[in-house]
Design a protein around this motif. Sequence first.
Motif, PDB file in Angstrom:
ATOM      1  N   GLU A  45      69.695 -10.862  36.047  1.00 30.93           N
ATOM      2  CA  GLU A  45      69.398  -9.701  35.207  1.00 30.93           C
ATOM      3  C   GLU A  45      68.040  -9.160  35.604  1.00 30.93           C
ATOM      4  O   GLU A  45      67.088  -9.918  35.798  1.00 30.93           O
ATOM      5  N   THR A  46      67.976  -7.837  35.729  1.00 29.92           N
ATOM      6  CA  THR A  46      66.738  -7.196  36.150  1.00 29.92           C
ATOM      7  C   THR A  46      66.524  -5.902  35.373  1.00 29.92           C
ATOM      8  O   THR A  46      67.479  -5.261  34.943  1.00 29.92           O
ATOM      9  N   GLU A  47      65.257  -5.559  35.243  1.00 24.29           N
ATOM     10  CA  GLU A  47      64.928  -4.248  34.702  1.00 24.29           C
ATOM     11  C   GLU A  47      65.427  -3.201  35.688  1.00 24.29           C
ATOM     12  O   GLU A  47      65.550  -3.467  36.884  1.00 24.29           O
ATOM     13  N   ALA A  48      65.679  -2.016  35.180  1.00 23.09           N
ATOM     14  CA  ALA A  48      66.108  -0.921  36.058  1.00 23.09           C
ATOM     15  C   ALA A  48      64.990  -0.594  37.044  1.00 23.09           C
ATOM     16  O   ALA A  48      63.813  -0.614  36.701  1.00 23.09           O
ATOM     17  N   TRP A  49      65.375  -0.288  38.272  1.00 19.38           N
ATOM     18  CA  TRP A  49      64.434   0.032  39.347  1.00 19.38           C
ATOM     19  C   TRP A  49      64.487   1.537  39.586  1.00 19.38           C
ATOM     20  O   TRP A  49      65.562   2.113  39.669  1.00 19.38           O
ATOM     21  N   GLY A  50      63.352   2.186  39.674  1.00 18.29           N
ATOM     22  CA  GLY A  50      63.319   3.613  39.990  1.00 18.29           C
ATOM     23  C   GLY A  50      63.352   4.507  38.770  1.00 18.29           C
ATOM     24  O   GLY A  50      62.600   5.449  38.675  1.00 18.29           O
ATOM     25  N   ASN A  51      64.234   4.208  37.833  1.00 17.45           N
ATOM     26  CA  ASN A  51      64.346   4.962  36.580  1.00 17.45           C
ATOM     27  C   ASN A  51      64.462   3.914  35.489  1.00 17.45           C
ATOM     28  O   ASN A  51      65.555   3.475  35.155  1.00 17.45           O
ATOM     29  N   ASN A  52      63.320   3.497  34.926  1.00 18.30           N
ATOM     30  CA  ASN A  52      63.334   2.349  34.024  1.00 18.30           C
ATOM     31  C   ASN A  52      63.651   2.675  32.574  1.00 18.30           C
ATOM     32  O   ASN A  52      63.601   1.802  31.722  1.00 18.30           O
ATOM     33  N   ASP A  53      64.033   3.908  32.282  1.00 21.31           N
ATOM     34  CA  ASP A  53      64.392   4.286  30.914  1.00 21.31           C
ATOM     35  C   ASP A  53      65.902   4.115  30.709  1.00 21.31           C
ATOM     36  O   ASP A  53      66.621   5.076  30.451  1.00 21.31           O
ATOM     37  N   GLN A  54      66.372   2.862  30.868  1.00 23.05           N
ATOM     38  CA  GLN A  54      67.789   2.549  30.710  1.00 23.05           C
ATOM     39  C   GLN A  54      67.946   1.045  30.529  1.00 23.05           C
ATOM     40  O   GLN A  54      66.985   0.290  30.660  1.00 23.05           O
ATOM     41  N   GLU A  55      69.159   0.627  30.240  1.00 20.11           N
ATOM     42  CA  GLU A  55      69.451  -0.786  30.018  1.00 20.11           C
ATOM     43  C   GLU A  55      69.214  -1.609  31.285  1.00 20.11           C
ATOM     44  O   GLU A  55      69.277  -1.086  32.400  1.00 20.11           O
ATOM     45  N   ALA A  56      68.993  -2.905  31.101  1.00 21.03           N
ATOM     46  CA  ALA A  56      68.814  -3.824  32.224  1.00 21.03           C
ATOM     47  C   ALA A  56      70.118  -3.942  33.019  1.00 21.03           C
ATOM     48  O   ALA A  56      71.216  -3.751  32.485  1.00 21.03           O
ATOM     49  N   PHE A  57      69.977  -4.272  34.278  1.00 21.21           N
ATOM     50  CA  PHE A  57      71.119  -4.432  35.178  1.00 21.21           C
ATOM     51  C   PHE A  57      71.478  -5.899  35.354  1.00 21.21           C
ATOM     52  O   PHE A  57      70.610  -6.774  35.291  1.00 21.21           O
TER      53      PHE A  57
END
Length: 167
Positions: free
Chosen positions: A46-58
Motif C-alpha cells: 500500500e502506498t500513498e498516491a504518487w504525482g497527485n496525492n489528493d486521492q485514496e492510497a493505492f
Amino acid sequence: MNEISTNIVFLSLGTNKGDRLSNLDNSIQHIEHKCGKILNISSIYETEAWGNNDQEAFLNQVIEISTQLTAHELLAEVLAIETLMGRVREVHWGPRIIDIDILFYGIECFNEPNLIIPHPQLQFRNFVLIPLKEIAPDWVHPLLGKSVEELILLNPDKLAVKKVLRS
C-alpha cells in the motif's frame, strides 16, 4: 520451422478504486489468460498516491510473465484489460480501478510515441521498485546499467511503501 520467441516481462499493477484486492486478482487472471504465463508475483504493497496525492492510497504489485506477444501486442492487451475492468482515463495520475504498466520487456528498449520501455519513470517510484526488488533484485535496467537494488538506493522518492499481503 520458425521458432517462437518468448520474452520475460515485468508489469506493475496499481489500483485505488473499488475492491482493490479483487482488482489486482482480476487483472492477474486476465493477464495470464491474454498475455502469458505468470512466473512470479510480488507481495501487495500500500502506498500513498504518487504525482497527485489528493486521492485514496493505492495497492501495488509487480508480476513477472513469460510472453510470446510482441511489445506492441502486449501493450494492446494490457490496455484492453484496463478497459475491460472499467478504467476510464479522466485525470492524469488520477484514481483508477486498475493501472497496468510495462516496466521491462526483456532487455529491449522502445522509444515511440505510444510505447516507451523500460518505463521512463520506474527509477523514481518506490511503489514500483520495492515490489520489483522482491522478485527481481538483480535485474539490470538496460538503459541505466543499474540493478533494481541500486536504483532503490539512488531513488529520491520518499513516499512510504508498506507491505500489506505476502504473495
